[in-house]
Scaffold this motif. Structure first.
Motif, PDB file in Angstrom:
ATOM      1  N   LEU A 194      -1.341   7.767  -1.932  1.00 32.06           N
ATOM      2  CA  LEU A 194      -1.675   7.030  -3.227  1.00 32.06           C
ATOM      3  C   LEU A 194      -2.063   5.866  -2.930  1.00 32.06           C
ATOM      4  CD1 LEU A 194       0.794   8.845  -5.584  1.00 32.06           C
ATOM      5  CD2 LEU A 194      -1.694   9.515  -5.025  1.00 32.06           C
ATOM      6  N   GLU A 195      -1.458   4.853  -2.100  1.00 31.98           N
ATOM      7  CA  GLU A 195      -1.377   3.513  -1.882  1.00 31.98           C
ATOM      8  C   GLU A 195      -0.940   3.318  -0.683  1.00 31.98           C
ATOM      9  OE1 GLU A 195      -0.381  -0.595  -4.122  1.00 31.98           O
ATOM     10  OE2 GLU A 195       0.526   1.226  -4.930  1.00 31.98           O
ATOM     11  N   ILE A 196      -1.630   2.046   0.030  1.00 27.08           N
ATOM     12  CA  ILE A 196      -0.605   1.552   1.225  1.00 27.08           C
ATOM     13  C   ILE A 196      -0.994  -0.186   0.893  1.00 27.08           C
ATOM     14  CG2 ILE A 196      -0.623   0.921   3.601  1.00 27.08           C
ATOM     15  CD1 ILE A 196      -1.855   3.662   3.936  1.00 27.08           C
ATOM     16  N   SER A 197       0.111  -0.800   0.541  1.00 25.06           N
ATOM     17  CA  SER A 197       0.025  -2.205   0.215  1.00 25.06           C
ATOM     18  C   SER A 197       0.595  -3.045   1.495  1.00 25.06           C
ATOM     19  CB  SER A 197       0.868  -2.614  -0.951  1.00 25.06           C
ATOM     20  OG  SER A 197       0.890  -3.905  -1.143  1.00 25.06           O
ATOM     21  N   ALA A 198      -0.340  -4.156   1.964  1.00 18.76           N
ATOM     22  CA  ALA A 198       0.079  -4.536   3.235  1.00 18.76           C
ATOM     23  C   ALA A 198       0.869  -5.942   2.692  1.00 18.76           C
ATOM     24  CB  ALA A 198      -1.009  -5.203   4.006  1.00 18.76           C
TER      25      ALA A 198
ATOM     26  N   ALA B 211       4.119   2.226   0.844  1.00 18.69           N
ATOM     27  CA  ALA B 211       3.191   2.914   0.634  1.00 18.69           C
ATOM     28  C   ALA B 211       3.899   3.923  -0.322  1.00 18.69           C
ATOM     29  CB  ALA B 211       3.113   3.956   2.210  1.00 18.69           C
ATOM     30  N   VAL B 212       2.873   4.353  -1.181  1.00 16.28           N
ATOM     31  CA  VAL B 212       3.177   5.092  -2.160  1.00 16.28           C
ATOM     32  C   VAL B 212       2.743   6.605  -1.903  1.00 16.28           C
ATOM     33  CG1 VAL B 212       2.887   5.666  -4.784  1.00 16.28           C
ATOM     34  CG2 VAL B 212       3.465   3.541  -3.938  1.00 16.28           C
ATOM     35  N   VAL B 213       3.333   7.678  -1.539  1.00 17.39           N
ATOM     36  CA  VAL B 213       2.815   9.050  -1.449  1.00 17.39           C
ATOM     37  C   VAL B 213       3.214  10.135  -2.079  1.00 17.39           C
ATOM     38  CG1 VAL B 213       2.767   7.932   1.053  1.00 17.39           C
ATOM     39  CG2 VAL B 213       4.512   9.393   0.395  1.00 17.39           C
ATOM     40  N   GLN B 214       2.592  11.315  -2.115  1.00 17.70           N
ATOM     41  CA  GLN B 214       2.985  12.492  -2.677  1.00 17.70           C
ATOM     42  C   GLN B 214       3.998  13.203  -1.541  1.00 17.70           C
ATOM     43  OE1 GLN B 214      -0.708  14.279  -3.741  1.00 17.70           O
ATOM     44  NE2 GLN B 214       0.242  14.216  -5.870  1.00 17.70           N
ATOM     45  N   PRO B 215       4.782  14.295  -1.837  1.00 16.76           N
ATOM     46  CA  PRO B 215       5.784  14.742  -0.911  1.00 16.76           C
ATOM     47  C   PRO B 215       5.186  15.806  -0.070  1.00 16.76           C
ATOM     48  CG  PRO B 215       5.795  15.870  -3.102  1.00 16.76           C
ATOM     49  CD  PRO B 215       5.017  14.612  -3.131  1.00 16.76           C
ATOM     50  N   GLY B 216       3.801  15.978  -0.225  1.00 18.90           N
ATOM     51  CA  GLY B 216       3.356  16.889   0.948  1.00 18.90           C
ATOM     52  C   GLY B 216       2.689  16.246   2.087  1.00 18.90           C
ATOM     53  N   VAL B 217       2.703  14.749   1.985  1.00 22.20           N
ATOM     54  CA  VAL B 217       2.041  14.072   2.957  1.00 22.20           C
ATOM     55  C   VAL B 217       2.853  14.232   4.436  1.00 22.20           C
ATOM     56  CG1 VAL B 217       1.659  11.630   4.022  1.00 22.20           C
ATOM     57  CG2 VAL B 217       1.217  12.250   1.564  1.00 22.20           C
ATOM     58  N   VAL B 218       2.234  14.616   5.540  1.00 28.28           N
ATOM     59  CA  VAL B 218       2.765  15.024   6.560  1.00 28.28           C
ATOM     60  C   VAL B 218       3.288  13.457   7.340  1.00 28.28           C
ATOM     61  CG1 VAL B 218       2.451  15.694   9.018  1.00 28.28           C
ATOM     62  CG2 VAL B 218       1.632  17.067   7.079  1.00 28.28           C
ATOM     63  N   ASN B 219       4.394  13.426   7.979  1.00 30.19           N
ATOM     64  CA  ASN B 219       4.987  12.128   8.398  1.00 30.19           C
ATOM     65  C   ASN B 219       3.923  11.542   9.368  1.00 30.19           C
ATOM     66  OD1 ASN B 219       6.683  10.438  10.365  1.00 30.19           O
ATOM     67  ND2 ASN B 219       8.226  11.178   9.305  1.00 30.19           N
ATOM     68  N   ALA B 220       3.223  12.126  10.452  1.00 31.48           N
ATOM     69  CA  ALA B 220       2.704  11.603  11.335  1.00 31.48           C
ATOM     70  C   ALA B 220       1.305  11.077  10.718  1.00 31.48           C
ATOM     71  CB  ALA B 220       2.267  12.620  12.735  1.00 31.48           C
ATOM     72  N   GLU B 221       0.621  11.619   9.824  1.00 32.44           N
ATOM     73  CA  GLU B 221      -0.385  11.456   9.163  1.00 32.44           C
ATOM     74  C   GLU B 221      -0.253   9.937   8.271  1.00 32.44           C
ATOM     75  OE1 GLU B 221      -1.694  14.465   6.597  1.00 32.44           O
ATOM     76  OE2 GLU B 221      -2.345  15.868   8.323  1.00 32.44           O
ATOM     77  N   LEU B 222       1.240   9.930   7.599  1.00 28.13           N
ATOM     78  CA  LEU B 222       1.212   8.633   7.250  1.00 28.13           C
ATOM     79  C   LEU B 222       1.416   7.480   8.003  1.00 28.13           C
ATOM     80  CD1 LEU B 222       2.265   6.927   4.608  1.00 28.13           C
ATOM     81  CD2 LEU B 222       4.601   7.528   5.230  1.00 28.13           C
ATOM     82  N   SER B 223       2.245   7.963   9.189  1.00 25.22           N
ATOM     83  CA  SER B 223       2.533   6.931  10.184  1.00 25.22           C
ATOM     84  C   SER B 223       1.042   6.391  10.788  1.00 25.22           C
ATOM     85  CB  SER B 223       3.215   7.487  11.379  1.00 25.22           C
ATOM     86  OG  SER B 223       4.594   7.790  10.930  1.00 25.22           O
ATOM     87  N   ARG B 224       0.222   7.306  11.031  1.00 26.53           N
ATOM     88  CA  ARG B 224      -1.115   6.776  11.711  1.00 26.53           C
ATOM     89  C   ARG B 224      -1.775   5.949  10.454  1.00 26.53           C
ATOM     90  NH1 ARG B 224      -0.689  11.479  14.984  1.00 26.53           N
ATOM     91  NH2 ARG B 224      -1.425  13.032  13.017  1.00 26.53           N
ATOM     92  N   ALA B 225      -1.925   6.373   9.285  1.00 30.31           N
ATOM     93  CA  ALA B 225      -2.543   5.687   8.372  1.00 30.31           C
ATOM     94  C   ALA B 225      -2.101   4.219   8.155  1.00 30.31           C
ATOM     95  CB  ALA B 225      -2.451   6.405   6.835  1.00 30.31           C
ATOM     96  N   VAL B 226      -0.704   3.956   7.883  1.00 33.17           N
ATOM     97  CA  VAL B 226      -0.291   2.547   8.072  1.00 33.17           C
ATOM     98  C   VAL B 226      -0.459   1.637   9.253  1.00 33.17           C
ATOM     99  CG1 VAL B 226       1.305   3.417   5.977  1.00 33.17           C
ATOM    100  CG2 VAL B 226       2.222   3.189   8.567  1.00 33.17           C
ATOM    101  N   LEU B 227      -0.594   2.359  10.415  1.00 35.68           N
ATOM    102  CA  LEU B 227      -0.644   1.823  11.793  1.00 35.68           C
ATOM    103  C   LEU B 227      -2.090   1.162  11.507  1.00 35.68           C
ATOM    104  CD1 LEU B 227       0.350   0.882  14.364  1.00 35.68           C
ATOM    105  CD2 LEU B 227      -0.479   3.000  15.243  1.00 35.68           C
ATOM    106  N   ASP B 228      -3.086   1.873  10.960  1.00 38.76           N
ATOM    107  CA  ASP B 228      -4.484   1.167  11.060  1.00 38.76           C
ATOM    108  C   ASP B 228      -4.482  -0.029  10.265  1.00 38.76           C
ATOM    109  OD1 ASP B 228      -5.226   3.491  12.237  1.00 38.76           O
ATOM    110  OD2 ASP B 228      -6.089   4.574  10.527  1.00 38.76           O
ATOM    111  N   GLN B 229      -3.417  -0.313   9.343  1.00 34.36           N
ATOM    112  CA  GLN B 229      -3.354  -1.484   8.400  1.00 34.36           C
ATOM    113  C   GLN B 229      -2.108  -2.854   9.211  1.00 34.36           C
ATOM    114  OE1 GLN B 229      -3.547  -1.607   4.265  1.00 34.36           O
ATOM    115  NE2 GLN B 229      -4.591   0.559   4.214  1.00 34.36           N
ATOM    116  N   GLY B 230      -1.815  -2.313  10.408  1.00 38.88           N
ATOM    117  CA  GLY B 230      -0.947  -3.100  11.049  1.00 38.88           C
ATOM    118  C   GLY B 230       0.635  -3.005  10.703  1.00 38.88           C
ATOM    119  N   LEU B 231       0.802  -1.846  10.064  1.00 36.19           N
ATOM    120  CA  LEU B 231       2.213  -1.434   9.616  1.00 36.19           C
ATOM    121  C   LEU B 231       2.925  -0.180  10.281  1.00 36.19           C
ATOM    122  CD1 LEU B 231       1.205  -2.089   5.669  1.00 36.19           C
ATOM    123  CD2 LEU B 231       2.492  -3.600   7.350  1.00 36.19           C
TER     124      LEU B 231
END
Length: 456
Positions: free
Chosen positions: A97-101, A106-126
């Motif tokens: 739902l949100e990634i705030s640098a 990060a604000v996420v729903q429970p069905g988000v896969v761990n690796a997908e979140l990790s890659r998404a935040v890495l794209d923002q340097g997190l």
């Protein structure tokens, strides 16, 4: 059951309510072995918090138990069906739902896969540190349910250390928010930490606000082989006492290392007694850290030490740890434990595991997160052999009793679920167990949320 399905279809889309027996059969259980799984009445796949609330209201009105499920990668049977239950899958609640640098959340729903979140935040340097070995499949909701750990725990901590707040649907269908978005806050009881690790027995998590960190630079790795368990454990203890904080510190005992070598040629000698793998992610200082780790290992009897000079070499050195599960599976049925003890008692734990293996005539391999004392003794036995199975289960219980006797816990990261429920009182004591039951009754007075899990 017809009334149940009809009422669920009145609050959810038809596609979100599944009563096909073949589909239900494929969703009955998680990855745990030797945990009973019942026959569910229906599977629901809500997409929103309000839909989850409606499902729980229907369940409450009809007195039907509800078993929340994520990706069903757990190892304790916590996601297993019980007869006549509603399986509540959070798979469709899979939005970031949100990634705030700025706030580093990060604000996420429970069905988000761990690796997908990790890659998404890495794209923002997190960086989102919790990384269970199932991270390519397991969901954030499931990680929260079991308070999952992973390889990076030695430096960064476990899932609960990165959960600031939750949105939770209670058994009544009421929605509560716990915690907060701010980095600090001490108002009231810490319900967030209570719900993390509760394995779906207190409520259904529908949203999580997670702490992020600045992304570290690529890690460098050192690997060392020893002739004995004692030397490997002593080296690990010296690393942790040195003031260094490795981002990963993993241990493989001799049987595990030899199984890996048999599975794939990693250049490990037949005489290996233990293997230690360490990483540093401190950027420009990582090479110095790895050199110090290598020197400590040499001083504690390492017969061979390898130091990576770049990320690709680091990946190759870490590959042995990644191969543990596929290397052990061909040896027979595996029953994975996850006891954790103080680091000062690890040698006693490993020696005791060897004695248990001899007593029950089973193979026990023991990889683990040695930096935080969380080991994974894996009992391996012959398929389709009831006598071997019985000995394996006895050995499994003996390992947990040993862990408790050494001042540890029966589970460091996998959770209680069904698999370990019978040993929970041994750790908590009767008063502690009764307090758990009263907490459960406050959240779920009719006992409809994942009944029989954690608390028998």
């Amino acid at each position: 059951m017809t009334d149940l399905v009809t009422r669920l279809r009145s609050v959810l889309d038809d596609s979100a309510v599944v009563d096909d027996s073949d589909v239900l059969a494929t969703h009955r259980n998680d990855h745990a072995t030797f945990c009973a799984a019942g026959v569910p009445a229906v599977l629901v796949r809500p997409s929103t918090t309000s839909e989850v609330a409606e499902v729980l209201k229907v369940a409450g009105a009809l007195g039907v138990p509800v078993v929340p499920q994520g990706a069903r990668t757990g190892l304790s049977g916590a996601a297993n069906a019980i007869d006549g239950c509603i399986l509540l899958s959070t798979a469709r609640m899979n939005r970031i739902l949100e990634i705030s640098a700025e706030d580093q959340v990060a604000v996420v729903q429970p069905g988000v896969v761990n690796a997908e979140l990790s890659r998404a935040v890495l794209d923002q340097g997190l960086f989102y540190p919790p990384d269970p070995s199932s991270w390519e499949m397991s969901t954030i909701g499931g990680n929260i349910a079991t308070n999952a750990g992973g390889l990076c725990c030695v430096k960064y901590g476990v899932t609960v250390d990165f959960v600031r707040g939750l949105e939770v649907v209670l058994a009544s269908g009421e929605v509560v928010r716990t915690g907060r978005r701010s980095a600090k806050g001490v108002a009231g009881y810490d319900l967030t930490r209570l719900i993390v690790g509760s394995e779906g027995t207190l409520g259904v998590v529908t949203e999580a606000t997670l702490t992020l960190r600045p992304a570290p630079e690529a890690a460098l790795t050192a690997a060392a082989t020893f002739l004995s368990i004692e030397d490997g454990i002593a080296a690990a203890a010296a690393i942790m006492a040195s003031g260094l904080r490795p981002s990963l510190l993993e241990f493989l005992d001799g049987p595990t290392a030899r199984a890996i070598q048999d599975y794939r040629d990693m250049g490990l000698p037949a005489s290996v007694g233990s293997l230690l793998i360490a990483q540093s992610d401190r950027g420009p200082r990582a090479a110095d850290d790895v050199a110090q780790i290598a020197a400590i290992c040499t001083a504690h009897g390492a017969v061979e030490v390898a130091e990576a000079s770049d990320a690709e070499e680091s990946r190759m050195l870490l590959e042995a740890r990644r191969l543990v599960n596929p290397a052990l599976e061909p040896l027979g049925v595996t029953l994975v434990d996850d006891v954790a003890v103080p680091r000062s008692r690890l040698v006693e734990l490993l020696r005791g595991i060897g004695e248990i293996a001899a007593k029950y005539q089973v193979l026990i391999c023991c990889p683990g997160h040695v930096g935080d004392g969380n080991m994974h003794p894996t009992v391996i036995f012959e398929r389709d052999n009831p006598a071997a199975q019985e000995k394996a289960l006895e050995a499994f219980g003996a390992v947990m009793e040993l862990g408790l006797a050494l001042g540890g816990t029966i589970t460091g990261e996998h959770g209680i679920g069904l698999l370990k429920a019978r040993w929970l009182e041994d750790e908590l004591g009767p008063i502690g167990l009764d307090l758990h039951r009263r907490v459960k009754a406050a959240f779920d007075p009719h006992g409809l949320l994942n009944p029989g899990k954690v608390l028998r």
